[in-house]
Motif scaffolding. Sequence first.
Motif, PDB file in Angstrom:
ATOM      1  N   LEU A  83       6.526  -9.309  -8.234  1.00  0.00           N
ATOM      2  CA  LEU A  83       6.576  -8.022  -7.545  1.00  0.00           C
ATOM      3  C   LEU A  83       5.487  -7.948  -6.481  1.00  0.00           C
ATOM      4  CD1 LEU A  83       7.169  -5.597 -10.535  1.00  0.00           C
ATOM      5  CD2 LEU A  83       8.815  -6.279  -8.801  1.00  0.00           C
ATOM      6  N   ASN A  84       5.830  -7.400  -5.354  1.00  0.00           N
ATOM      7  CA  ASN A  84       4.895  -7.196  -4.261  1.00  0.00           C
ATOM      8  C   ASN A  84       4.251  -5.819  -4.477  1.00  0.00           C
ATOM      9  OD1 ASN A  84       3.535  -6.856  -1.880  1.00  0.00           O
ATOM     10  ND2 ASN A  84       5.215  -7.573  -0.587  1.00  0.00           N
ATOM     11  N   TRP A  85       3.179  -5.801  -5.258  1.00  0.00           N
ATOM     12  CA  TRP A  85       2.563  -4.547  -5.678  1.00  0.00           C
ATOM     13  C   TRP A  85       2.020  -3.735  -4.511  1.00  0.00           C
ATOM     14  CZ3 TRP A  85       3.900  -2.640 -10.051  1.00  0.00           C
ATOM     15  CH2 TRP A  85       4.292  -3.486 -11.077  1.00  0.00           C
ATOM     16  N   LYS A  86       1.496  -4.410  -3.484  1.00  0.00           N
ATOM     17  CA  LYS A  86       0.991  -3.661  -2.324  1.00  0.00           C
ATOM     18  C   LYS A  86       2.118  -2.859  -1.680  1.00  0.00           C
ATOM     19  CE  LYS A  86      -0.828  -7.034   0.108  1.00  0.00           C
ATOM     20  NZ  LYS A  86      -1.541  -7.805   1.128  1.00  0.00           N
ATOM     21  N   ALA A  87       3.277  -3.493  -1.527  1.00  0.00           N
ATOM     22  CA  ALA A  87       4.408  -2.813  -0.891  1.00  0.00           C
ATOM     23  C   ALA A  87       4.936  -1.677  -1.760  1.00  0.00           C
ATOM     24  CB  ALA A  87       5.525  -3.814  -0.597  1.00  0.00           C
ATOM     25  N   ILE A  88       4.966  -1.881  -3.071  1.00  0.00           N
ATOM     26  CA  ILE A  88       5.461  -0.842  -3.976  1.00  0.00           C
ATOM     27  C   ILE A  88       4.540   0.378  -3.942  1.00  0.00           C
ATOM     28  CG2 ILE A  88       5.853  -0.271  -6.411  1.00  0.00           C
ATOM     29  CD1 ILE A  88       6.825  -3.209  -6.736  1.00  0.00           C
ATOM     30  N   VAL A  89       3.245   0.156  -4.069  1.00  0.00           N
ATOM     31  CA  VAL A  89       2.285   1.267  -4.049  1.00  0.00           C
ATOM     32  C   VAL A  89       2.314   1.968  -2.696  1.00  0.00           C
ATOM     33  CG1 VAL A  89      -0.184   1.829  -4.136  1.00  0.00           C
ATOM     34  CG2 VAL A  89       0.808   0.291  -5.838  1.00  0.00           C
ATOM     35  N   PHE A  90       2.345   1.194  -1.623  1.00  0.00           N
ATOM     36  CA  PHE A  90       2.383   1.788  -0.291  1.00  0.00           C
ATOM     37  C   PHE A  90       3.672   2.585  -0.087  1.00  0.00           C
ATOM     38  CE2 PHE A  90       2.976   1.333   4.411  1.00  0.00           C
ATOM     39  CZ  PHE A  90       1.974   2.223   4.761  1.00  0.00           C
ATOM     40  N   ALA A 128       5.671  10.011  -0.995  1.00  0.00           N
ATOM     41  CA  ALA A 128       5.003  11.262  -1.371  1.00  0.00           C
ATOM     42  C   ALA A 128       4.447  11.975  -0.140  1.00  0.00           C
ATOM     43  CB  ALA A 128       3.879  10.975  -2.371  1.00  0.00           C
ATOM     44  N   ALA A 129       3.865  11.220   0.790  1.00  0.00           N
ATOM     45  CA  ALA A 129       3.314  11.826   2.013  1.00  0.00           C
ATOM     46  C   ALA A 129       4.419  12.454   2.855  1.00  0.00           C
ATOM     47  CB  ALA A 129       2.551  10.782   2.817  1.00  0.00           C
ATOM     48  N   LYS A 180       5.970  16.381   5.787  1.00  0.00           N
ATOM     49  CA  LYS A 180       7.140  16.646   6.643  1.00  0.00           C
ATOM     50  C   LYS A 180       6.929  16.165   8.082  1.00  0.00           C
ATOM     51  CE  LYS A 180       9.380  19.224   3.542  1.00  0.00           C
ATOM     52  NZ  LYS A 180       9.886  18.520   2.434  1.00  0.00           N
ATOM     53  N   TRP A 181       6.206  15.038   8.243  1.00  0.00           N
ATOM     54  CA  TRP A 181       6.008  14.459   9.573  1.00  0.00           C
ATOM     55  C   TRP A 181       7.279  13.777  10.039  1.00  0.00           C
ATOM     56  CZ3 TRP A 181       0.758  11.480   8.840  1.00  0.00           C
ATOM     57  CH2 TRP A 181      -0.285  12.405   8.760  1.00  0.00           C
ATOM     58  N   PHE A 229       5.625   7.671  10.450  1.00  0.00           N
ATOM     59  CA  PHE A 229       5.552   6.772   9.305  1.00  0.00           C
ATOM     60  C   PHE A 229       5.834   5.320   9.707  1.00  0.00           C
ATOM     61  CE2 PHE A 229       6.084  10.871   7.259  1.00  0.00           C
ATOM     62  CZ  PHE A 229       5.038  10.821   6.354  1.00  0.00           C
ATOM     63  N   ILE A 230       6.664   5.112  10.704  1.00  0.00           N
ATOM     64  CA  ILE A 230       6.905   3.759  11.195  1.00  0.00           C
ATOM     65  C   ILE A 230       5.628   3.203  11.816  1.00  0.00           C
ATOM     66  CG2 ILE A 230       8.144   2.400  12.938  1.00  0.00           C
ATOM     67  CD1 ILE A 230      10.564   4.235  12.402  1.00  0.00           C
ATOM     68  N   VAL A 231       4.957   4.010  12.629  1.00  0.00           N
ATOM     69  CA  VAL A 231       3.702   3.586  13.258  1.00  0.00           C
ATOM     70  C   VAL A 231       2.630   3.329  12.197  1.00  0.00           C
ATOM     71  CG1 VAL A 231       1.831   4.330  14.798  1.00  0.00           C
ATOM     72  CG2 VAL A 231       4.210   4.724  15.452  1.00  0.00           C
ATOM     73  N   ILE A 232       2.505   4.243  11.235  1.00  0.00           N
ATOM     74  CA  ILE A 232       1.518   4.071  10.160  1.00  0.00           C
ATOM     75  C   ILE A 232       1.823   2.801   9.366  1.00  0.00           C
ATOM     76  CG2 ILE A 232       0.720   5.032   7.960  1.00  0.00           C
ATOM     77  CD1 ILE A 232       1.129   7.845   9.255  1.00  0.00           C
TER      78      ILE A 232
END
Length: 192
Positions: free
Chosen positions: A152-159, A165-166, A171-172, A177-180
């Motif tokens: 599992l790619n834990w960094k990707a899952i957590v991110f 959630a963000a 509601k951005w 979110f693509i840029v972030i």
Amino acid sequence: MLLLNLFYEFFKVGLFAVGGGLATLPFLYALSAKSGWFTPTDVANMIAVAESTPGAIGVNMATFAGFITAGAPGAAAATLGLILPSIVVVLLVANLLENFHENVVVKDAFYGLRPASIALLCAAGVKVFAAAMLSFDKFCAPVSFSALASALNWKAIVFGIILYAAQKRLKWSFVSFIVISAAVGIIFKFSC
């Protein structure tokens, strides 16, 4: 000959990928395995590029695949190959549908295409999830919990959870979110 092959292969993809751009993914993975023109990692990169640029995702992906295979002429050949079946089918259907739009066979044929579209989109979703969330090179032969956990790619899952959630909370715009996501991927060296 390569340009003709690109055109032909993407013509087949355009002819049978019913359901939009993401429905082309199973065909692209199969084309990757068959031709070697691009890798499954390239397909994952194509998704990222196609999703973050304006235009139809299937066309963007065909253009990207053609470009990495044979430069600008390859991009033109792949794109033309992908869109030509749609143009022909739309012209034919527009002419025929006017005469047969109440025909039971035509209605049943269009209704029958729905499950195929759903199946292709589900297959694409599974492939995208696997490409983003799993590291197959770390997966060991004996299947065990530790082997699965290391794959599992834990960094990707957590991110992904943090972004979800963000987005629900803030509601951005999705562009934010693509840029972030791109910035975080570069800074923390996310890779397939």
